[in-house]
Design an enzyme around this catalytic site. Structure first.
Site, PDB file in Angstrom:
ATOM      1  N   ASP A   7       0.875  -1.165   0.000  1.00 12.72           N
ATOM      2  CA  ASP A   7       0.000   0.000   0.000  1.00 12.72           C
ATOM      3  C   ASP A   7       0.925   1.232   0.000  1.00 12.72           C
ATOM      4  O   ASP A   7       2.114   1.107   0.319  1.00 12.72           O
ATOM      5  CB  ASP A   7      -0.860  -0.060   1.283  1.00 12.72           C
ATOM      6  CG  ASP A   7      -1.526   1.253   1.581  1.00 12.72           C
ATOM      7  OD1 ASP A   7      -2.260   1.737   0.708  1.00 12.72           O
ATOM      8  OD2 ASP A   7      -1.300   1.812   2.686  1.00 12.72           O
ATOM      9  N   ASP A   9      -0.086   5.205   0.938  1.00 19.27           N
ATOM     10  CA  ASP A   9      -0.281   6.185   2.018  1.00 19.27           C
ATOM     11  C   ASP A   9      -0.345   5.497   3.379  1.00 19.27           C
ATOM     12  O   ASP A   9      -1.157   4.582   3.575  1.00 19.27           O
ATOM     13  CB  ASP A   9      -1.588   6.957   1.803  1.00 19.27           C
ATOM     14  CG  ASP A   9      -1.469   7.972   0.694  1.00 19.27           C
ATOM     15  OD1 ASP A   9      -0.965   9.067   0.947  1.00 19.27           O
ATOM     16  OD2 ASP A   9      -1.884   7.648  -0.432  1.00 19.27           O
TER      17      ASP A   9
HETATM   18  O1  M1P Z   1      -4.096   5.827  -0.093  1.00 22.22           O
HETATM   19  C1  M1P Z   1      -4.849   6.017   1.065  1.00 22.22           C
HETATM   20  C2  M1P Z   1      -5.906   7.062   0.891  1.00 22.22           C
HETATM   21  O2  M1P Z   1      -5.334   8.359   0.731  1.00 22.22           O
HETATM   22  C3  M1P Z   1      -6.249   9.378   0.662  1.00 22.22           C
HETATM   23  O3  M1P Z   1      -7.019   9.383   1.841  1.00 22.22           O
HETATM   24  P1  M1P Z   1      -7.376  10.682   2.722  1.00 22.22           P
HETATM   25  O4  M1P Z   1      -7.491  11.813   1.786  1.00 22.22           O
HETATM   26  O5  M1P Z   1      -8.645  10.300   3.405  1.00 22.22           O
HETATM   27  O6  M1P Z   1      -6.250  10.865   3.697  1.00 22.22           O
HETATM   28  C4  M1P Z   1      -7.198   9.181  -0.490  1.00 22.22           C
HETATM   29  O7  M1P Z   1      -6.502   9.363  -1.690  1.00 22.22           O
HETATM   30  C5  M1P Z   1      -7.832   7.811  -0.440  1.00 22.22           C
HETATM   31  O8  M1P Z   1      -8.572   7.567  -1.608  1.00 22.22           O
HETATM   32  C6  M1P Z   1      -6.772   6.769  -0.307  1.00 22.22           C
HETATM   33  O9  M1P Z   1      -7.364   5.507  -0.149  1.00 22.22           O
END
Ligand code: M1P
Length: 236
Positions: A7, A9
């Site tokens: 993954d 983020d």
């Molecule tokens: O990759 C994880 C998530 O990152 C973002 O989440 P948020 O804006 O809530 O912090 C989004 O791009 C989300 O779609 C993605 O899953």
């Protein structure tokens, strides 16, 4: 042979932030000797914004928008689209209108990406400091969890899950990150597939892929809380 799937983020980078230099200096030499993929909730443009170019080009492939777009060495290989139900959209609008979040809301609260919709009561175009504020509030009030549970019950053709800090990822059921499990198994019928992510708890956007892999032979899933845990797990 091992196939690694990460993954992005919260796993390789802090949520919606560039990869840290000290992380990439340890991760890149390792990555260059391995077969590895990314599966991100974000779209491909965000992946290439957050990761340095030499890291991007060292991955064997990049699945973005919850596995609905696939790139290999910069070339798009496939993309899926999503059909949006009007009633589902209306229900999301109602949640936005009825939020009890006490602070300012921003305009971009639905973001359409290939094969998915991202919904954020707060609005994606908020300043960075507002993300943290909403996230802290949500950790006490569980707004995103309540919306996801309600929507999963009322719109079973879709899957609603929590990705990062302020939003909900929405895909047609079966069209989330889990779709890449079969894709990779077809590419590598006998290799061990190892998935590393930070949202593997039920309701998180790594959960379905983790479950899909747990049901397959010769796989491993490893849950982390941040990029440091990844370095520890890889022992680099
Ligand atoms: O990759 C994880 C998530 O990152 C973002 O989440 P948020 O804006 O809530 O912090 C989004 O791009 C989300 O779609 C993605 O899953």
């Amino acid at each position: 042979m091992n196939i690694y799937v990460f993954d992005m983020d919260g796993t390789l980078t802090p949520a919606r932030q560039p990869m840290h230099k000290d992380f990439s200096s340890r991760f890149l030499p390792w990555l260059k000797t391995k077969i590895a993929y990314i599966v991100a909730g974000s779209n491909y443009e965000k992946v290439t914004e957050q990761l340095p170019p030499d890291v991007v080009s060292s991955f064997s492939g990049i699945f973005s928008s919850m596995g609905n777009v696939y790139h290999q060495k910069g070339k798009e290989i496939y993309r899926n689209e999503i059909k949006l139900d009007k009633n589902m959209l209306k229900a999301l609008e109602r949640f936005r209108k009825s939020t009890t979040y006490p602070d300012k809301l921003y305009t971009n609260y639905m973001e359409l990406r290939p094969g998915m919709l991202n919904f954020s009561v707060l609005g994606r175009n908020c300043p960075f400091s507002e993300r943290e504020k909403y996230h802290n509030w949500d950790n006490i009030h569980f707004e995103r969890q309540k919306i996801s549970e309600d929507m999963n019950k009322n719109f079973p053709n879709y899957d609603f899950s929590l990705g990062g800090k302020i939003s909900i990822d929405i895909v047609e059921r079966g069209r989330g990150k889990e779709q890449i499990a079969k894709y990779l198994r077809n590419l590598y019928p006998t290799a061990k597939i190892i998935f590393i992510g930070d949202r593997m708890q039920k309701g998180g956007n790594d959960y379905n892929l983790a479950q899909e892999l747990r049901n397959m032979e010769n796989t491993e899933v490893y849950s982390v809380e941040n990029p440091n845990d990844v370095l520890k797990y890889l022992n680099i």
